[in-house]
Design an enzyme around this catalytic site. Structure first.
Site, PDB file in Angstrom:
ATOM      1  N   HIS A 163       0.770  -1.094   0.084  1.00 43.77           N
ATOM      2  CA  HIS A 163      -0.096  -0.173   0.153  1.00 43.77           C
ATOM      3  C   HIS A 163       0.816   1.397  -0.146  1.00 43.77           C
ATOM      4  O   HIS A 163       0.841   1.924   0.948  1.00 43.77           O
ATOM      5  CB  HIS A 163      -0.627   0.068   1.247  1.00 43.77           C
ATOM      6  CG  HIS A 163      -2.107   0.721   1.351  1.00 43.77           C
ATOM      7  ND1 HIS A 163      -1.930   2.186   0.984  1.00 43.77           N
ATOM      8  CD2 HIS A 163      -3.326   0.406   1.564  1.00 43.77           C
ATOM      9  CE1 HIS A 163      -3.083   2.712   0.998  1.00 43.77           C
ATOM     10  NE2 HIS A 163      -4.108   1.622   1.437  1.00 43.77           N
ATOM     11  N   GLU A 270      -0.658   1.021  -5.197  1.00 45.88           N
ATOM     12  CA  GLU A 270      -0.766  -0.333  -4.467  1.00 45.88           C
ATOM     13  C   GLU A 270      -0.841  -1.459  -5.333  1.00 45.88           C
ATOM     14  O   GLU A 270      -2.018  -1.752  -5.801  1.00 45.88           O
ATOM     15  CB  GLU A 270      -1.996   0.096  -3.374  1.00 45.88           C
ATOM     16  CG  GLU A 270      -2.132   1.231  -2.958  1.00 45.88           C
ATOM     17  CD  GLU A 270      -3.584   1.612  -2.188  1.00 45.88           C
ATOM     18  OE1 GLU A 270      -4.300   0.403  -1.816  1.00 45.88           O
ATOM     19  OE2 GLU A 270      -4.104   2.457  -2.085  1.00 45.88           O
TER      20      GLU A 270
HETATM   21  C1  BG6 Z   1      -7.205   2.001  -0.221  1.00 44.60           C
HETATM   22  C2  BG6 Z   1      -8.591   1.570  -0.400  1.00 44.60           C
HETATM   23  O1  BG6 Z   1      -6.307   0.693  -0.500  1.00 44.60           O
HETATM   24  O2  BG6 Z   1      -6.931   1.958   1.291  1.00 44.60           O
HETATM   25  C3  BG6 Z   1      -9.338   2.592   0.169  1.00 44.60           C
HETATM   26  O3  BG6 Z   1      -9.088   1.540  -1.601  1.00 44.60           O
HETATM   27  C4  BG6 Z   1      -9.258   2.969   1.718  1.00 44.60           C
HETATM   28  O4  BG6 Z   1     -10.796   2.417   0.150  1.00 44.60           O
HETATM   29  C5  BG6 Z   1      -7.577   3.229   1.889  1.00 44.60           C
HETATM   30  O5  BG6 Z   1      -9.585   3.946   2.230  1.00 44.60           O
HETATM   31  C6  BG6 Z   1      -7.035   3.482   3.173  1.00 44.60           C
HETATM   32  O6  BG6 Z   1      -7.481   2.562   3.912  1.00 44.60           O
HETATM   33  P1  BG6 Z   1      -7.103   2.724   5.583  1.00 44.60           P
HETATM   34  O7  BG6 Z   1      -7.780   1.301   6.153  1.00 44.60           O
HETATM   35  O8  BG6 Z   1      -5.762   2.740   5.801  1.00 44.60           O
HETATM   36  O9  BG6 Z   1      -7.841   3.690   6.236  1.00 44.60           O
END
Ligand code: BG6
Length: 294
Positions: A163, A270
């Site tokens: 990510h 990601e």
């Molecule tokens: C992304 C998702 O990978 O991560 C989004 O596609 C999400 O929908 C984002 O809002 C952040 O997620 P988190 O759990 O770290 O707030």
């Protein structure tokens, strides 16, 4: 000159004699920082990110496993936290390696297994597994590799994703190539199936799961009009790429997102396997990787 490693209780830092560096937090094995020789960080990290292990890190490269998002694999994923437990677990630093006498690169290895998992996660996902995560820094690239093994008797299904939060100068000038003709799921339009035409640009919130038409071999490049930055992302065995920018309203709703206008200087690209489920039988292994080239 040698590669410098400093290993504290909470993080590992590696620096090449030429100045490039990487910092990995043991919580989540999250890469927090990746700097070039000039000291410019290529990654975005929220000023309000929790680095004390109480929450997944908002920024850097959190690792998603064994489920992406809220999960959609029925009973098997219903008790797992958003994006799984890997980013919320303390990993073990397994050591560094460099080729003898070569100070132009360093590899840091981190491990997490079902044995060292917190009880609540083990209950939510009762499989025997091993994760080996390697972070390799060279003068012109950063590679992150995940190896997942099924160490138990039961087969299991998982999703995984790297990510990565990239730092950019101005999101309105960003364009990302490599997605022409890619089918995607628009997570902001009730998961509608769509097809991308041309490059990805930003004029509002964006949250989509793309499957680049050229397969995992399709390179992805990040450009900024008028800026000098151009990063190239090369994937290995990771079919899908999520692109996410929260824009103002979503950023306002995240307590750990600072500064509030930080969405203007970040974009998540990601690489992962998240559209379907990867199945691992007893004794089998899955390996996926990304290399980000300066
Ligand atoms: C992304 C998702 O990978 O991560 C989004 O596609 C999400 O929908 C984002 O809002 C952040 O997620 P988190 O759990 O770290 O707030």
């Amino acid at each position: 000159a040698q590669v410098t490693i400093s290993h504290g209780n909470a993080r590992v830092l590696a620096e090449l004699p030429t100045g490039e560096s990487v910092v990995v937090l043991l919580h989540g094995a999250t890469v927090l920082s990746w700097k070039d020789a000039a000291g410019d960080d290529k990654l975005w990290l929220s000023e309000a990110a929790k680095l004390d292990g109480t929450k997944a890190v908002r920024g850097g490269i959190p690792l998603v496993f064994p489920v992406f998002g809220a999960g959609s694999n029925g009973d098997k994923t219903k008790d797992l936290p958003q994006h799984g437990f890997a980013r919320n677990s303390r990993w073990e630093f397994l050591g560094k390696s460099t080729s003898e006498g070569d100070s132009s690169n360093v590899k840091l290895d981190f491990g997490l297994s079902s044995e060292s998992l917190a009880d609540e996660y083990r209950k939510a996902w009762p499989y025997r597994f091993g994760l080996l995560y390697s972070v390799t820094l060279t003068r012109e690239s950063l590679t992150t590799t995940i190896v997942i093994t099924n160490d138990g008797d039961e087969p299991f299904e998982f999703q995984t994703l790297l990510h990565t939060y990239f730092r950019v100068k101005d999101i309105s000038k960003v364009s990302i190539d490599g997605f022409d003709n890619a089918p995607y799921i628009d997570q902001l339009a009730a998961r509608a199936a769509k097809t991308q035409t041309g490059a990805i640009t930003f004029n509002g919130e964006l949250d989509s799961i793309y499957t680049p038409a050229g397969g995992p071999a399709q390179p992805i490049t990040l450009h900024e009009v008028g800026g000098r930055q151009c990063l190239r992302l090369v994937r290995d065995n990771l079919d899908d790429v999520v692109v996410w920018n929260p824009h103002a309203a979503k950023a306002a709703g995240m307590a750990d997102f600072e500064p509030k206008d930080g969405w203007k200087t970040m974009v998540c690209i990601e690489a992962g396997s998240v559209r379907g489920w990867q199945k691992l039988d007893k004794g089998d292994a899955f390996e996926g990787a990304q290399t980000i080239h300066l």
